[in-house]
Design an enzyme around this catalytic site. Sequence first.
Site, PDB file in Angstrom:
ATOM      1  N   HIS A  79      15.512   4.864  18.267  1.00 40.86           N
ATOM      2  CA  HIS A  79      16.378   3.932  17.550  1.00 40.86           C
ATOM      3  C   HIS A  79      16.720   2.719  18.417  1.00 40.86           C
ATOM      4  O   HIS A  79      17.147   1.680  17.903  1.00 40.86           O
ATOM      5  CB  HIS A  79      17.664   4.657  17.136  1.00 40.86           C
ATOM      6  N   ASP A 104      -0.970   6.552   2.623  1.00 44.89           N
ATOM      7  CA  ASP A 104      -2.235   7.226   2.341  1.00 44.89           C
ATOM      8  C   ASP A 104      -3.153   7.024   3.536  1.00 44.89           C
ATOM      9  O   ASP A 104      -3.661   5.934   3.777  1.00 44.89           O
ATOM     10  CB  ASP A 104      -2.852   6.643   1.067  1.00 44.89           C
TER      11      ASP A 104
END
Length: 444
Positions: free
Chosen positions: A155, A384
């Site tokens: 982060h 994908d």
Amino acid sequence: MKIEVEVISKEIIKPSSPTPDHLRYLQLSFLDQLAPPVYNPFVLFYEFNGETQPKITEISSHLKKSLADVLTLFYPLAGRVFKQNHFVDCNDEGVPYVEAQVKCSLSDFLNNPIPDELKKFIPLELDDIANELALGVQLNIFECGGFAIGQCISHKIADGLSHFMFSKTWAATALGDEPRIELPEFVSAALFPPKEFNIGYDAGIGITKNRVTKRFVFDSSKIESLKTKYKGKDSSGFNSRVLSLENEKGPSRVEALSAFIWSRFVATTKDDAGHDEKHYIVLHSVNLRPRFDPPLPQHCFGNFYRGAMTAPFLLSSGEECNYGAVIMKVRDEINKINNDYIKRLQQGNEHLSVLQESSDNVIRGEVDTFSFSSFCRFPVYDNDFGWGRPVWVSSPPLTFKNLVVFMDTKEADGIEAYISLEEEVMAKFECDTEFLACVSLSGC
């Protein structure tokens, strides 16, 4: 369900092309410095429906090659985040790539996923503040042949949208879909120059192991019912105005669900402190990119978010929550995060003082803070890698209490809410009859 995950191999993946010397050091921005020292994780699950199923060795080889290629674009992820909170050494040392065997079938796990079990699908401890690794990847192989890709990014160098854009670009690289490969822009430090902190602000405040996370699913019909219910709620008394959501834009899915969950949290906790009145602060994470003038591209990489702080809410024992007032007040605070706000934020000092004051109030126990972070409408299902879209994308729980993370369901405009509370609070919260009446599905 509880699962057993066994690590079977570990290696380091380095960028396929070396990072040029002039890009060796990436300076952290002021907002990067304020980010908590944790990892942002998520896990993508894939199954095969066709007769031809690739071997796991083929899948792994394909992922590793494309990861090496995409790391040349996202080169800071292959470096090391220095603990001094100033920069990333883009030294091409690479990222850990782990393969693990899951001792169950994918369908069995998806029938009853437990949020805390999701941590087994990622290679790094989420709250390992001493770890300088920027990215970790884990390929999890189920007994049925399905698999899950676990990812976690520090982060300190990336917010949630940056993480999703990295994963989407990695998938496009694997698929050879060049038009969908978006080049990241590392401009955060130029826009928000780093600061030398002269006060003791702790970016890790709120990190705790004393919490439990559970997943609750709200289908579109339940959310629409809440939106309709709150649209007509009178907001008398808010800033001495009489406001009605009937005369404004109706509540969004996230607004309605946030107000509902927060109100049930209040109903669960407001009588616990032994005081007649209790103060609450509500925080909503806001993406800053579209709030610049002109807007920044979504592929600007780094921490470009701030929390809209709605405070204080003061409720007396036995007092009911006014949903319309909550939504309007939160909306007002979010709308204040505009280009003028960003200009003040770029100066830094005023914002740091506000953060320090609110942190001190939380430490002293004077207020209860409740935070919301929404990944709804983010491209979480556009990943994908060559074997179709994921059947499910999940969020392993961060180590914060009083936190809700929203993610879209795959279909039909539903929302998954990952709610993290202290164990004793969760025990009461998940038995609240009004809350349960709106939940479509819950996970342990």
